[in-house]
Structure formats: structure tokens, C-alpha cells
Design a protein around this motif. Sequence first.
Motif, PDB file in Angstrom:
ATOM      1  N   ILE A   1       0.674   6.908   6.696  1.00 16.46           N
ATOM      2  CA  ILE A   1       0.984   6.334   5.380  1.00 16.46           C
ATOM      3  C   ILE A   1       1.291   7.441   4.375  1.00 16.46           C
ATOM      4  O   ILE A   1       2.262   7.379   3.629  1.00 16.46           O
ATOM      5  CB  ILE A   1      -0.184   5.462   4.875  1.00 16.46           C
TER       6      ILE A   1
ATOM      7  N   VAL B   1       0.827  -1.211   0.000  1.00 14.89           N
ATOM      8  CA  VAL B   1       0.000   0.000   0.000  1.00 14.89           C
ATOM      9  C   VAL B   1       0.859   1.259   0.000  1.00 14.89           C
ATOM     10  O   VAL B   1       0.475   2.268  -0.599  1.00 14.89           O
ATOM     11  CB  VAL B   1      -1.011   0.068   1.164  1.00 14.89           C
ATOM     12  N   VAL B   2       2.017   1.220   0.642  1.00 21.46           N
ATOM     13  CA  VAL B   2       2.869   2.414   0.626  1.00 21.46           C
ATOM     14  C   VAL B   2       3.264   2.743  -0.815  1.00 21.46           C
ATOM     15  O   VAL B   2       3.163   3.885  -1.265  1.00 21.46           O
ATOM     16  CB  VAL B   2       4.114   2.219   1.518  1.00 21.46           C
ATOM     17  N   TYR B   3       3.653   1.708  -1.576  1.00 20.27           N
ATOM     18  CA  TYR B   3       3.999   1.950  -2.980  1.00 20.27           C
ATOM     19  C   TYR B   3       2.766   2.346  -3.788  1.00 20.27           C
ATOM     20  O   TYR B   3       2.863   3.132  -4.722  1.00 20.27           O
ATOM     21  CB  TYR B   3       4.683   0.727  -3.586  1.00 20.27           C
TER      22      TYR B   3
ATOM     23  N   ILE C   1       6.303   9.021 -12.334  1.00 23.15           N
ATOM     24  CA  ILE C   1       7.698   8.822 -11.965  1.00 23.15           C
ATOM     25  C   ILE C   1       7.996   7.333 -11.941  1.00 23.15           C
ATOM     26  O   ILE C   1       7.091   6.512 -12.021  1.00 23.15           O
ATOM     27  CB  ILE C   1       8.019   9.393 -10.558  1.00 23.15           C
ATOM     28  N   ILE C   2       9.248   7.008 -11.848  1.00 22.29           N
ATOM     29  CA  ILE C   2       9.620   5.621 -11.559  1.00 22.29           C
ATOM     30  C   ILE C   2       9.894   5.557 -10.070  1.00 22.29           C
ATOM     31  O   ILE C   2      10.678   6.350  -9.556  1.00 22.29           O
ATOM     32  CB  ILE C   2      10.866   5.206 -12.358  1.00 22.29           C
ATOM     33  N   ALA C   3       9.189   4.666  -9.373  1.00 24.22           N
ATOM     34  CA  ALA C   3       9.478   4.474  -7.962  1.00 24.22           C
ATOM     35  C   ALA C   3      10.464   3.315  -7.855  1.00 24.22           C
ATOM     36  O   ALA C   3      10.150   2.202  -8.244  1.00 24.22           O
ATOM     37  CB  ALA C   3       8.206   4.170  -7.202  1.00 24.22           C
ATOM     38  N   LEU C   4      11.645   3.614  -7.379  1.00 26.58           N
ATOM     39  CA  LEU C   4      12.655   2.555  -7.267  1.00 26.58           C
ATOM     40  C   LEU C   4      12.169   1.479  -6.320  1.00 26.58           C
ATOM     41  O   LEU C   4      11.535   1.755  -5.324  1.00 26.58           O
ATOM     42  CB  LEU C   4      13.962   3.118  -6.693  1.00 26.58           C
ATOM     43  N   ASP C   5      12.494   0.247  -6.672  1.00 22.35           N
ATOM     44  CA  ASP C   5      12.157  -0.863  -5.789  1.00 22.35           C
ATOM     45  C   ASP C   5      13.368  -1.782  -5.804  1.00 22.35           C
ATOM     46  O   ASP C   5      14.380  -1.440  -6.411  1.00 22.35           O
ATOM     47  CB  ASP C   5      10.896  -1.554  -6.325  1.00 22.35           C
TER      48      ASP C   5
ATOM     49  N   ILE D   1      11.256   9.329 -15.224  1.00 21.56           N
ATOM     50  CA  ILE D   1      10.631   8.197 -15.909  1.00 21.56           C
ATOM     51  C   ILE D   1      11.605   7.496 -16.863  1.00 21.56           C
ATOM     52  O   ILE D   1      11.438   6.344 -17.211  1.00 21.56           O
ATOM     53  CB  ILE D   1       9.352   8.683 -16.643  1.00 21.56           C
TER      54      ILE D   1
ATOM     55  N   ASP E   1      13.975  -4.047  -7.548  1.00 16.68           N
ATOM     56  CA  ASP E   1      14.417  -4.423  -8.895  1.00 16.68           C
ATOM     57  C   ASP E   1      15.591  -3.556  -9.356  1.00 16.68           C
ATOM     58  O   ASP E   1      16.258  -3.880 -10.327  1.00 16.68           O
ATOM     59  CB  ASP E   1      13.272  -4.374  -9.913  1.00 16.68           C
ATOM     60  N   TRP E   2      15.821  -2.446  -8.634  1.00 14.29           N
ATOM     61  CA  TRP E   2      16.994  -1.626  -8.927  1.00 14.29           C
ATOM     62  C   TRP E   2      18.253  -2.481  -8.970  1.00 14.29           C
ATOM     63  O   TRP E   2      19.106  -2.301  -9.834  1.00 14.29           O
ATOM     64  CB  TRP E   2      17.131  -0.547  -7.843  1.00 14.29           C
TER      65      TRP E   2
ATOM     66  N   VAL F   1       0.455   4.164  -2.757  1.00 18.05           N
ATOM     67  CA  VAL F   1       0.253   5.591  -2.501  1.00 18.05           C
ATOM     68  C   VAL F   1       1.274   6.420  -3.283  1.00 18.05           C
ATOM     69  O   VAL F   1       0.968   7.494  -3.775  1.00 18.05           O
ATOM     70  CB  VAL F   1       0.345   5.885  -0.983  1.00 18.05           C
ATOM     71  N   ILE F   2       2.485   5.875  -3.458  1.00 17.00           N
ATOM     72  CA  ILE F   2       3.529   6.626  -4.168  1.00 17.00           C
ATOM     73  C   ILE F   2       3.265   6.668  -5.676  1.00 17.00           C
ATOM     74  O   ILE F   2       3.473   7.690  -6.317  1.00 17.00           O
ATOM     75  CB  ILE F   2       4.912   5.975  -3.905  1.00 17.00           C
TER      76      ILE F   2
ATOM     77  N   TYR G   1      15.631   4.111 -16.268  1.00  8.87           N
ATOM     78  CA  TYR G   1      16.199   2.815 -16.644  1.00  8.87           C
ATOM     79  C   TYR G   1      16.551   2.720 -18.132  1.00  8.87           C
ATOM     80  O   TYR G   1      16.993   1.681 -18.590  1.00  8.87           O
ATOM     81  CB  TYR G   1      15.215   1.683 -16.297  1.00  8.87           C
TER      82      TYR G   1
ATOM     83  N   ARG H   1      18.115  -4.362 -12.254  1.00  9.55           N
ATOM     84  CA  ARG H   1      18.013  -3.562 -13.471  1.00  9.55           C
ATOM     85  C   ARG H   1      19.221  -2.647 -13.625  1.00  9.55           C
ATOM     86  O   ARG H   1      19.741  -2.461 -14.716  1.00  9.55           O
ATOM     87  CB  ARG H   1      16.724  -2.760 -13.454  1.00  9.55           C
ATOM     88  N   LYS H   2      19.655  -2.039 -12.532  1.00  5.66           N
ATOM     89  CA  LYS H   2      20.840  -1.196 -12.611  1.00  5.66           C
ATOM     90  C   LYS H   2      22.093  -2.032 -12.676  1.00  5.66           C
ATOM     91  O   LYS H   2      23.131  -1.587 -13.144  1.00  5.66           O
ATOM     92  CB  LYS H   2      20.894  -0.251 -11.400  1.00  5.66           C
TER      93      LYS H   2
ATOM     94  N   VAL I   1      12.969   6.943  -3.346  1.00 11.15           N
ATOM     95  CA  VAL I   1      12.589   6.096  -4.479  1.00 11.15           C
ATOM     96  C   VAL I   1      12.248   6.824  -5.776  1.00 11.15           C
ATOM     97  O   VAL I   1      12.287   6.208  -6.828  1.00 11.15           O
ATOM     98  CB  VAL I   1      11.432   5.136  -4.121  1.00 11.15           C
ATOM     99  N   ASN I   2      11.901   8.094  -5.719  1.00 13.15           N
ATOM    100  CA  ASN I   2      11.451   8.707  -6.966  1.00 13.15           C
ATOM    101  C   ASN I   2      12.590   8.993  -7.931  1.00 13.15           C
ATOM    102  O   ASN I   2      13.595   9.566  -7.562  1.00 13.15           O
ATOM    103  CB  ASN I   2      10.718  10.013  -6.674  1.00 13.15           C
ATOM    104  N   ARG I   3      12.375   8.588  -9.181  1.00 14.27           N
ATOM    105  CA  ARG I   3      13.342   8.865 -10.230  1.00 14.27           C
ATOM    106  C   ARG I   3      12.595   9.330 -11.468  1.00 14.27           C
ATOM    107  O   ARG I   3      11.410   9.087 -11.618  1.00 14.27           O
ATOM    108  CB  ARG I   3      14.133   7.600 -10.576  1.00 14.27           C
TER     109      ARG I   3
END
Lengths: 571, 72
Positions: free
Chosen positions: B52, A255-257, A481-485, B68, A487-488, A259-260, B71, A491-492, B64-66
Motif C-alpha cells: 500500500i 485507504v490508498v487515497y 497537495i491536491i490528489a487528483l481523483d 494545492i 472529480d478531475w 495514505v496519499i 483547481y 472540475r477540469k 495524482v499529486n498536484r
Amino acid sequence: MIEFLAIPGVILIVGALILPFIPEKLRSSVFLLFPLASLYVVFTTATGYSFSMDFLSYRLHVMEVDKLSRVFGIIFSITAFVAGVYAHHIKDLGQQVNALVYAGSALGVTFAGDLLTLIIFWELMAVSSTWLIWARRTKESDGAGMRYLIYHVLGGGLLLGGIIWHYADTGSLAVETLSQNYTIANVLMLVGVCVNAAVIPLHTWLADAYPKATITGAVFMSAFTTKSAVYVLIRVFPGWELLTWFGAAMAIYGVVYAVICKDIREILAYHIISQVGFMVCGIGIGTEMALNGATAHAYSHILYKSLLFMGTGAVLYATGTSKIVNLGGLFKKMPYTFGLYMVGALSISGIPLFNGYISKSMTISAAGYAHMEGAQLMLLLASVGTFLSVGLKLPWFTWFGKKENDIEVRKLPVNMYIAMSIAAFACIFYGLFPNTLYAYLPFDTKYDPFTIYHFVETMQISAMTLAGFWLLKKKLGGELIIALDVDWFYRKAAPATRLVFVTWIDNFYDRVEDGVLAIAGFLTEKFKNPMTWLNPFTDRKNKADGYSPAMDVVMSFIMLTFVVIAILYIL
Amino acid sequence: MNWNKAIWTTVTVIILITLGLEFTYLSDYDSHWWNHIPAFYAIYGFLCCLAIIYFAKFLAKNIVNRDIHYYD
């Protein structure tokens, strides 16, 4: 043979083989017959039914029916049908075939009585669902599909490794409950299943791939992969304590993600992780009531989550975008979609009289009855986030939020409305008559969701979430936006991985090749005429292509010896 | 449509009804430690909601924000 063909999973897969031979006009309609046939079989087969056949030197229990597998079989068949209606306008044979194989293999996993059958369907599920991502045919979906496939091949490999180890240890291939014991075989199987259940930190494939799948593909995907894994967890790993805390953590993480995130389908994808967290938590608690709760929640979840994916898919279909920054103010243009979406949203938020209420409260109460109050409060926190992200944020920024939106809205095919209506009807039906679901649950425990206590609890939490959202809603919109998770990390790490495993190894082979050629060149040069360096009194240079009489004499002498010996032998 | 009015009316009505039920019909005050706190679920729900949103906002901004195309 007839019995083999009457296995629900096999019905759908055989359907997938027949489908290419059906004329295109009829294909989408014929598609629907197979889930219906499977539903009929699931309903008419008695619990306790078992069908086995010989394969190599193993006796495979290809189909075993009990209350648990039956309830999952029912909901998988229903969803395959509803999603098929939703995709009725699609003319893409590849997608239709793979959707049927995918649904069929999920059913195959559900009724598998032995681990070998299970792993075969498990892998089939991974491959066929990848197609539904690639069928979107964008650059993003290509990459996401590949990552999805690699992840699932890895998960399937771990599961298979665990199964082989388990067989070597115990000599049993039966799909049965394992007592909590962290042996290597058990851990391998658990991790393999957890990949499919999107247990953190193995969840990134889900949030990565689902938003990039096709509109109709995402509806299928929201139902099968994670929930078939939940089924296996309920069957094999109930009461494994670790799952309680991983589940509760997942519920909050998701849920936090949600919301982001700023993409409506990504919000829903992250939210699947949260919802599966409720189920995994219930499985970890492991009491009869908790397992019933996890099963009921999986059942309800499949219904309302597919409804939500259908609703957001309809928005994407109509407007061509799923970014909340471009959406908003669509209420006048898509009122019915909004209404149907809200049925799913209120269900998932556990509002009374919708089906989320009857299953979510069961899981949370089970945590309470088991005196795991920490887990209970975590799940309640996650329910707040659910209502906030899926029940308020997403619809507000899609249908309201702006006064006007001049985005062009395409007309939706009628079949989309029909499919959403069926799912919405089911959500309300089960919300009003919970016993129609409870009767199919694996254990007989009495539970009544309609108590004043639950009503007060749910309504107070929801009302104050609404108040909080209304005060702070400006914080939730914004650009995509891209929210990093996690998978960084892969992927990175891709360039680094390529450097180590491709470039460096390539370079190494290049060097070795150069070295071998250099040595060969050196030896050829030196031994063409060894006299040039054996005899220090000559100053002749040895050229690789030069004529050298001395060598000729030696070679001729050797040849002559052979000939002489040969003649002597023959004589 | 006056959203403000509609939302606050809904919230107030629900809270009043549930508080009424809580104080008249509910007799469960001891199955969990929080049951003797009046209006616990309302307070908990509101605090969770704020937590939250602010936590997500904090994570988004700082970690976390980057962009778009991050990647690509």
C-alpha cells in the motif's frame, strides 16, 4: 396527528421549526431534547408497527418499524445527540436548524415504508447537509458545497426516475427487496442510491466536501448520508453480486487515497469510502451473516467515525489547521484529545476489545463462509490500510513526529470533550459486550468474535502493519497537495462545459438576433416604398426615415375602405 | 521516549504470543487455502503494508499529486 408527530424523523424536523423561537442561550440545550425524544420513540415502538396516511391518491407508509430500521434508527438518534453535544458551543442558528433537519431526514429515510416518503426525505437530506458545508463560509467550501449539491440532486433525480419507472412497471411503491435483475428501473434506483453510498466512481463529492464542511457539520455528515444509503442498499439490493466487487474495490481505493492525502480531515473522508466499501461488499455477498455484518459495521462505524471527526475537528478548532505539515508534536498540548482519538482509531482498525473488531471481523468472516476468498483477502488488505492511515499515520503526524511545535493551541470547549467521551465510551462498551449490539441485528445468526483464530489473525496483521509503518513512515509525511481523483473530469471540464453550454449558446443566440434584426431592417427599408424598386425608371433612394407620399396615399385608401365598410355595416 | 525500542518490543511480543497461540491452540488448517501456511497473517499484513505504501507513493508521484492551487 399525534402518531404523525411521533415519527422519529418528524420529531427532529418539527424541532428544527421550533428552534428559531428558543432564546439563543437555551437553543443548544433544547437541540438535544429532540434526538433524545426520537431515541425514546425508537426504543418504545414495537417491531411490526406501521403508520400510514393518505397523500393525493397514494397511501403512504410513513413509518414502518422492523429490526433493520430500528437498529439504524437507534444509532442515528444517538449520533444526532452526541454530535449535538459536540456542537453545543455553536451559536449559528442556520447550522443548528439544518443539522436537525438533516438528522431528521436520515431517520425519515430509515423508517420510510414506501418509496415516495423515502425520496422526499432523501432530497431533504441533500439540501440540509449542503448548508453544513456552506456554513464554513470560505471560498473552497462555497465551491465544494455547490458541487456536492449538484451531485446529490443528480443522484436524487436518478433515484426518483427509477422509482417512477418502477411504479409504472410494478404498480408498487413499497420499499422492499428487489431480486437481482438489471432492468432500467432497478439500475436507475441502484445508481441513485450508490451516489449517496459514495460507491466508486461516484464518490468524489464525499472527499471533496467533508474536509471543507464546518467542524461540527462534518461530524453530522460522517454519520448520515452514506449510512442511510447503506441502509437502503441492505433493504432493497441485498445479494446483488456486483456490489461485492464494487465494495471490495472501494475498501482498497479509499485507504490508498487516505495514505496519499496530507490533510487529516481529508484522510478521514477518504477513509469513509473504504469503510462503506466493507458494508457494500457485505451487502453484495447477501447471506444473513453478511447482512448482519454490514448492519453491525454501519453501527460501529458511525460511532467511531464520528469520534474520529470530533478528534480531528478538535485539532482544527484548537490550532486552526488540519494540514499534517503544520501539525505534529501536539501530544503535550492536547493529550486528552489524543487519547480519545486513539479509542476511535483502534476501533476502526479492528483491534480486539474495541467495537470495530466485533463488526469488521463479522463482515470479513461472512466473505470467508461464503467462500469468496478473493473478496476476503481484499478486505484484509483494506484493514491493513485502515490501521496504517487512520490508526498510525494520522496520529503520528498530528501528535508526535516533531519534537516541538510552537503553534498556538486554543482551549477546547468542555462540551467537545464530553461528546468525544460519550462516543469513546460507546466504542469500548460495544467492544467488550458485543451481544448488546448483536441482539438488535436484523437476523438471528450465532457469531462469536472472540475466538483465538480471529485474535491471531487481527493481531498478526496489526503488529506487522505497525512494523511496516515504522520502517517507512518518512514516506508518508509532506506538504499539502491536491490528489487528483475522478472529480478531475468535471472540475477540469468546467471551462469546456461552460464554453459549450454557455458561451457557444450565447453566441448562437447573438447571431440569430443580429440576423433577425438585419432581416427586419432590410424588409422595412424595401417595403416602405416598393415603388422605388418596382419602378425601374426612378432613381429615388428609399430611406427608412424619409417621407414618402406614395405610401401615405395607399394607407389612406385602406383606412377609407375600412371606414366605408364599417358605415355600410352599421346601416 | 525511545520510540524505536517501544515499537519493536510491542511488535515482537505480539508476534510471539500470536505464533504461540497459532501453533498450540489453533486447529483450523483447512477452511481456506492459506491456513496451512504458518504465520500467514503476519506475512500477509507486512506485505500488504509495504504494497500500500509503495503503491500510494507511486500513484502520488506519477499520477495524482498536484499543486494545492491546481483547481483555482
